[in-house]
Write a protein that holds these residues in place. Structure first.
Motif, short mmCIF file in Angstrom:
data_model
loop_
_atom_site.label_atom_id
_atom_site.label_comp_id
_atom_site.label_asym_id
_atom_site.label_seq_id
_atom_site.Cartn_x
_atom_site.Cartn_y
_atom_site.Cartn_z
N ALA A 1 -24.04 -22.00 -11.02
CA ALA A 1 -23.31 -22.93 -10.15
C ALA A 1 -22.21 -22.20 -9.37
N ARG A 2 -21.49 -21.31 -10.05
CA ARG A 2 -20.38 -20.62 -9.38
C ARG A 2 -20.90 -19.62 -8.33
N VAL A 3 -21.98 -18.91 -8.63
CA VAL A 3 -22.57 -17.98 -7.65
C VAL A 3 -22.99 -18.74 -6.40
N ARG A 4 -23.61 -19.89 -6.58
CA ARG A 4 -24.00 -20.71 -5.42
C ARG A 4 -22.78 -21.18 -4.64
N GLU A 5 -21.72 -21.62 -5.36
CA GLU A 5 -20.48 -22.06 -4.69
C GLU A 5 -19.86 -20.94 -3.86
N LEU A 6 -19.99 -19.71 -4.35
CA LEU A 6 -19.44 -18.56 -3.63
C LEU A 6 -20.27 -18.19 -2.40
N GLY A 7 -21.42 -18.86 -2.22
CA GLY A 7 -22.22 -18.66 -1.01
C GLY A 7 -23.39 -17.70 -1.15
N TYR A 8 -23.74 -17.32 -2.38
CA TYR A 8 -24.83 -16.37 -2.59
C TYR A 8 -26.18 -17.06 -2.68
N ASP A 9 -27.21 -16.38 -2.23
CA ASP A 9 -28.60 -16.86 -2.28
C ASP A 9 -29.12 -16.61 -3.70
N TRP A 10 -29.25 -17.69 -4.46
CA TRP A 10 -29.67 -17.57 -5.86
C TRP A 10 -31.09 -17.03 -5.99
N SER A 11 -31.92 -17.22 -4.98
CA SER A 11 -33.32 -16.75 -5.07
C SER A 11 -33.41 -15.22 -5.11
N LEU A 12 -32.34 -14.52 -4.73
CA LEU A 12 -32.34 -13.06 -4.76
C LEU A 12 -31.89 -12.48 -6.10
N VAL A 13 -31.45 -13.35 -7.01
CA VAL A 13 -30.96 -12.88 -8.31
C VAL A 13 -32.11 -12.39 -9.17
N ARG A 14 -31.91 -11.24 -9.78
CA ARG A 14 -32.87 -10.65 -10.72
C ARG A 14 -32.18 -10.66 -12.08
N PHE A 15 -32.79 -11.30 -13.07
CA PHE A 15 -32.20 -11.39 -14.39
C PHE A 15 -32.48 -10.12 -15.19
N THR A 16 -31.49 -9.70 -15.96
CA THR A 16 -31.57 -8.46 -16.70
C THR A 16 -32.00 -8.71 -18.14
N GLN A 17 -33.01 -8.01 -18.60
CA GLN A 17 -33.40 -8.11 -20.01
C GLN A 17 -32.32 -7.42 -20.86
N GLN A 18 -31.96 -8.06 -21.94
CA GLN A 18 -30.99 -7.47 -22.87
C GLN A 18 -31.58 -7.55 -24.29
N PRO A 19 -31.27 -6.56 -25.12
CA PRO A 19 -31.77 -6.60 -26.50
C PRO A 19 -31.14 -7.75 -27.27
N ALA A 20 -31.79 -8.15 -28.34
CA ALA A 20 -31.24 -9.19 -29.20
C ALA A 20 -29.94 -8.70 -29.82
N PRO A 21 -28.96 -9.59 -29.98
CA PRO A 21 -27.67 -9.17 -30.57
C PRO A 21 -27.82 -8.75 -32.03
#
Length: 193
Positions: free
Chosen positions: A173-193
């Motif tokens: 929600a905040r990224v969109r409010e800041l004016g960024y195109d959410w469709s360009l976001v690439r999610f990062t794989q992270q190991p299990a905690p």
């Protein structure tokens, strides 16, 4: 044009081409009107380890997973410069480990929210903490959204390797409010905690 100006122009053009060859071409503009940072940033609350939740893909991070960034004060520096250690695994969490060490300095007059960061010798890039959470019980910011003036780069950082669904929704929600195109976001794989 004088000989010295010609030499400077040629040197600048050569340096720009060399940098482009090293890091590749930047991605598309995801925000044509990047806002100024929303809040001041207290350096002690920003230091420590961050996990990358998502980003705009950048040539220098292509295929990186398990991305972390660690910020600490440089021991040999009397001018509050920061050591930055970026780490990732290439092409998957079981890939080759890669790490880069750089340095950063706070931009005067930015309330701590703008940094200049360098991983390539004398060349510094903009690093703007566009927004961040309020300090947690450990005195650390729990999340931050980082960008720079061109709108081509974006990072979402959290203190947890796998943020809660509530935090993920708030970041989107905040990224969109800041004016960024959410469709360009690439999610990062992270190991299990």
């Amino acid at each position: 044009m004088t000989a010295s100006k010609r030499f400077f122009a040629i040197t600048l053009a050569s340096t720009s081409l060399a940098l482009a060859a090293c890091v590749g071409s930047p991605g598309p503009v995801g925000n044509v009107a990047v806002p100024e940072p929303a809040k001041p940033v207290a350096l002690p609350a920003y230091l420590g380890t961050w996990y990358e939740y998502g980003r705009y893909e950048a040539p220098f991070q292509k295929g990186c997973e398990g991305v972390t960034a660690q910020y600490s004060l440089r021991e040999t520096s009397g001018d509050a410069k920061i050591r930055v250690i970026n780490s990732c695994y290439k092409d998957g969490l079981d890939g080759e480990f890669d790490q880069s060490t750089g340095k950063a300095k706070v931009v005067d007059g930015s309330d701590g929210a703008k940094l200049k960061v360098s991983f390539f010798g004398p060349f510094y890039g903009d690093y703007w903490v566009l927004d961040r959470g309020e300090p947690n019980e450990d005195g650390e910011y729990p999340w931050s959204i980082v960008g720079e003036p061109s709108g081509r780069y974006l990072w979402m950082l959290t203190r947890e390797s796998r943020p809660s669904a509530e935090l993920r929704g708030a970041l989107e929600a905040r990224v969109r409010e800041l004016g960024y195109d959410w469709s360009l976001v690439r999610f990062t794989q992270q190991p299990a905690p």
